[in-house]
Design a protein around this motif. Structure first.
Motif: not given
Ligand code: NVA
Ligand code: CP
Length: 310
Positions: A174-176, A268
């Protein structure tokens, strides 16, 4: 000097310096990132030592929920002597059809920088295209680069230099995960990402991709996971995601395969029993609560850098 007059509507000829933005993290050079992390460590030990935002306001637009990002930016701007203007979706005319361009023009007349949390990366790019001040991505569907800065600061605290260290991310690509690959790669980290079929990260910034969480974690210096359903994902996919991602849960057995000194990380909010166990989240190897604190220090160093370049 790079210049432009974008935020001056037609008729006004004001020539302005081109602002520096932080949308994916790839805007930084490797040496700027290294200096930013060193500066973040300095600011952590002396939180009130910089007043770079004295007399300035920073607009913080939240079109999605947030605990850490809101707290760390709002507190961080105040510590830098500035005034944080937190704006929720329904508090700005953007939600009633005002264009992104016009919003960028107006925000740039009042704020020294703009942070935005939203869904589409394109919206943030458009805001940056028209803003006369730095724009910071505070999370989109595609990226979470501010989180990656805090993660690198946390690894730096644990290991000294981060270059050459191995970071294993297990779970949704994902984004992270993407920001860790981009920003971690810039810092010289070896980033390994283990995800199941259908949830893979695309090849990015030299990250090593696998569908085997054990292979990714083997001998890693840090093991990282994140939620299985992100805030920009379709809620209807939750059940299917739980099924596919269950073998990628960060538990004590998986962590045991990492290096003896390995630390456990999570951006988190956590979902205990899904992507992480309570034993890891609250256990002896976690640096997760330091990570949450480090958001503020890393973002203050980022604000200093962007304001100085503006
Ligand atoms: N991948 C998660 C990160 C939350 C900080 C989201 O986008 O919800
Ligand atoms: N890690 C993070 O960005 O947390 P929030 O969603 O609470 O801001």
């Amino acid at each position: 000097m790079r210049t432009r007059n974008r935020i001056a509507p037609e008729g006004e000829r004001t020539l302005l310096r081109l602002p520096r933005h932080f949308l994916t993290g790839s805007e930084l050079s490797a040496s700027e990132l290294d200096q930013l992390l060193a500066r973040a460590a300095e600011l952590k030990s002396a939180p009130h030592s910089s007043q770079v935002l004295a007399g300035c306001s920073v607009a913080l637009i939240f079109q999605r929920p947030s605990t850490r990002t809101r707290l760390s930016f709002e507190a961080g701007v105040a510590e830098l002597g500035g005034h944080p203007m937190v704006l929720r979706t329904d508090e700005v005319q953007l939600s009633r059809g005002e264009s992104v361009k016009d919003t960028a023009y107006v925000l740039s007349r009042h704020a020294a920088a703009i942070g935005i949390r939203t869904g589409p990366d394109e919206l943030v790019s458009e805001l940056a295209e028209h803003a006369g001040v730095p724009v910071i991505n505070m999370l989109t569907a595609g990226h979470h680069p501010c989180q990656a800065l805090a993660d690198l600061l946390t690894m730096r605290e644990a290991f000294g230099a981060v270059a050459g260290r191995r970071l294993a991310y297990v779970g949704d690509g994902n984004n992270v995960a993407r920001s860790l690959a981009i920003v971690g790669g810039l810092a010289g980290l070896e980033v390994r990402v283990a995800s199941p079929s259908g949830y893979e990260l695309e090849p990015v910034a030299g990250a090593i991709l696998t569908d085997d969480p054990r292979e990714a974690v083997k001998d890693a210096d840090a093991v990282y996971t994140d939620v299985w359903l992100s805030m920009n994902d379709d809620l209807a996919t939750a059940q299917e995601r739980r099924r596919a991602l269950a073998p990628f849960r960060l538990d004590e057995q998986l962590l045991e395969l990492a290096a003896p000194h390995a630390i456990a990380l999570h951006c988190l909010p956590a979902h205990v029993g899904e992507e992480i166990t309570a034993g890891v989240l609250y256990g002896p190897r976690q640096r997760i609560w330091d990570q949450a604190e480090n958001r503020r220090h890393a973002q203050k160093a980022l604000l200093e850098l962007l304001i100085a370049s503006a």
